[in-house]
Write a protein that holds these residues in place. Structure first.
Motif, PDB file in Angstrom:
ATOM      1  N   ARG A 161       0.826  -1.214   0.000  1.00 12.29           N
ATOM      2  CA  ARG A 161       0.000   0.000   0.000  1.00 12.29           C
ATOM      3  C   ARG A 161       0.856   1.258   0.000  1.00 12.29           C
ATOM      4  O   ARG A 161       0.426   2.289  -0.517  1.00 12.29           O
ATOM      5  CB  ARG A 161      -1.012  -0.020   1.133  1.00 12.29           C
ATOM      6  N   ALA A 162       2.071   1.191   0.515  1.00 13.05           N
ATOM      7  CA  ALA A 162       2.959   2.360   0.510  1.00 13.05           C
ATOM      8  C   ALA A 162       3.460   2.693  -0.896  1.00 13.05           C
ATOM      9  O   ALA A 162       3.913   3.805  -1.135  1.00 13.05           O
ATOM     10  CB  ALA A 162       4.143   2.111   1.442  1.00 13.05           C
ATOM     11  N   HIS A 163       3.373   1.743  -1.833  1.00 11.03           N
ATOM     12  CA  HIS A 163       3.858   1.955  -3.203  1.00 11.03           C
ATOM     13  C   HIS A 163       2.763   2.402  -4.158  1.00 11.03           C
ATOM     14  O   HIS A 163       3.034   2.701  -5.316  1.00 11.03           O
ATOM     15  CB  HIS A 163       4.488   0.668  -3.751  1.00 11.03           C
ATOM     16  N   VAL A 164       1.532   2.420  -3.696  1.00 11.60           N
ATOM     17  CA  VAL A 164       0.403   2.736  -4.568  1.00 11.60           C
ATOM     18  C   VAL A 164       0.234   4.249  -4.684  1.00 11.60           C
ATOM     19  O   VAL A 164       0.288   4.972  -3.693  1.00 11.60           O
ATOM     20  CB  VAL A 164      -0.889   2.080  -4.034  1.00 11.60           C
ATOM     21  N   SER A 165       0.038   4.692  -5.928  1.00 12.60           N
ATOM     22  CA  SER A 165      -0.157   6.111  -6.208  1.00 12.60           C
ATOM     23  C   SER A 165      -1.095   6.260  -7.396  1.00 12.60           C
ATOM     24  O   SER A 165      -0.982   5.508  -8.369  1.00 12.60           O
ATOM     25  CB  SER A 165       1.191   6.770  -6.529  1.00 12.60           C
ATOM     26  N   ALA A 166      -1.981   7.221  -7.356  1.00 12.20           N
ATOM     27  CA  ALA A 166      -2.881   7.468  -8.483  1.00 12.20           C
ATOM     28  C   ALA A 166      -2.097   7.826  -9.735  1.00 12.20           C
ATOM     29  O   ALA A 166      -2.547   7.595 -10.854  1.00 12.20           O
ATOM     30  CB  ALA A 166      -3.863   8.582  -8.130  1.00 12.20           C
TER      31      ALA A 166
ATOM     32  N   ALA B 286      -7.170   1.830   1.192  1.00 10.24           N
ATOM     33  CA  ALA B 286      -7.734   2.285  -0.083  1.00 10.24           C
ATOM     34  C   ALA B 286      -6.948   1.799  -1.285  1.00 10.24           C
ATOM     35  O   ALA B 286      -7.382   1.985  -2.425  1.00 10.24           O
ATOM     36  CB  ALA B 286      -7.807   3.806  -0.091  1.00 10.24           C
ATOM     37  N   ALA B 287      -5.796   1.162  -1.079  1.00 13.24           N
ATOM     38  CA  ALA B 287      -4.977   0.679  -2.195  1.00 13.24           C
ATOM     39  C   ALA B 287      -5.593  -0.554  -2.873  1.00 13.24           C
ATOM     40  O   ALA B 287      -5.271  -0.850  -4.011  1.00 13.24           O
ATOM     41  CB  ALA B 287      -3.566   0.346  -1.716  1.00 13.24           C
ATOM     42  N   LEU B 288      -6.486  -1.251  -2.177  1.00 11.75           N
ATOM     43  CA  LEU B 288      -7.110  -2.451  -2.736  1.00 11.75           C
ATOM     44  C   LEU B 288      -8.111  -2.035  -3.809  1.00 11.75           C
ATOM     45  O   LEU B 288      -9.079  -1.347  -3.544  1.00 11.75           O
ATOM     46  CB  LEU B 288      -7.809  -3.252  -1.638  1.00 11.75           C
ATOM     47  N   ARG B 289      -7.848  -2.445  -5.058  1.00  9.46           N
ATOM     48  CA  ARG B 289      -8.687  -2.059  -6.192  1.00  9.46           C
ATOM     49  C   ARG B 289      -9.485  -3.216  -6.773  1.00  9.46           C
ATOM     50  O   ARG B 289     -10.521  -2.995  -7.379  1.00  9.46           O
ATOM     51  CB  ARG B 289      -7.830  -1.472  -7.315  1.00  9.46           C
ATOM     52  N   MET B 290      -8.986  -4.459  -6.605  1.00  5.24           N
ATOM     53  CA  MET B 290      -9.670  -5.590  -7.211  1.00  5.24           C
ATOM     54  C   MET B 290      -9.435  -6.819  -6.341  1.00  5.24           C
ATOM     55  O   MET B 290      -8.338  -7.010  -5.809  1.00  5.24           O
ATOM     56  CB  MET B 290      -9.121  -5.855  -8.631  1.00  5.24           C
ATOM     57  N   VAL B 291     -10.483  -7.631  -6.212  1.00  2.00           N
ATOM     58  CA  VAL B 291     -10.373  -8.904  -5.502  1.00  2.00           C
ATOM     59  C   VAL B 291     -10.998  -9.970  -6.392  1.00  2.00           C
ATOM     60  O   VAL B 291     -12.128  -9.822  -6.867  1.00  2.00           O
ATOM     61  CB  VAL B 291     -11.107  -8.867  -4.136  1.00  2.00           C
TER      62      VAL B 291
END
Length: 168
Positions: free
Chosen positions: A110-115, A159-164
């Motif tokens: 999650r620390a690597h996720v960016s819009a 909030a980094a979770l986009r798909m499961v």
């Protein structure tokens, strides 16, 4: 940094375009001109076709590294591998593993996720799968998506979770 690219062809949502100039400022496209001749400021690609970058929704890793690894350099190596191949944005994907392992990996990712990318989110593929729909996943790590387990996953990823991927 301002950059101007010129190419004989480009593939865009409106179709194939000829003799195109793409201007970029700070890594973002600021204008597109069609039917133009190259000028001295352009980086010319006379025998190339410009195309949008790929947004890949399932990337488990690359260059010998996986996104569930604890080593941040390994995760960065996986991302760089995909960037060199034309991917501009990706969902770092984790496959079925023990829930505790997934929680740690989600928290790290999650620390690597960016819009702005390149890692635009996380795709969790399992562990909420059924044996009949398991594909290459290790069935021993499957579990039911109980409210408590789902809450643990959401808490770890935020909030980094986009798909499961689910197959209950």
């Amino acid at each position: 940094l301002t950059l101007s690219l010129w190419a004989e062809r480009a593939l865009l949502p409106e179709g194939e375009l000829a003799r195109i100039r793409v201007r970029c400022d700070a890594g973002r496209i600021t204008s597109i001109e069609t039917g133009v001749a190259p000028d001295a400021r352009d980086v010319r690609h006379e025998n190339a076709t410009l195309a949008p970058g790929l947004v890949d929704l399932q990337v488990n890793g690359g260059d010998g590294a996986a996104y569930d690894e604890a080593d941040p350099e390994a995760r960065a190596r996986a991302t760089q591998f995909h960037l060199r191949s034309g991917t501009t944005g990706l969902l770092a994907t984790l496959v079925t593993a023990p829930l505790e392992h997934l929680e740690r990996a989600l928290a790290r990712l999650r620390a690597h996720v960016s819009a702005e990318g390149p890692v635009i989110g996380i795709h969790l593929e399992g562990p909420f799968l059924s044996d009949g729909k398991r594909g290459a996943h290790t069935a021993a790590h499957f579990c039911d998506p109980t409210p408590e387990r789902v809450a643990r996953v959401i808490e770890a990823a935020g909030a980094a979770l986009r798909m499961v991927t689910l197959a209950p």
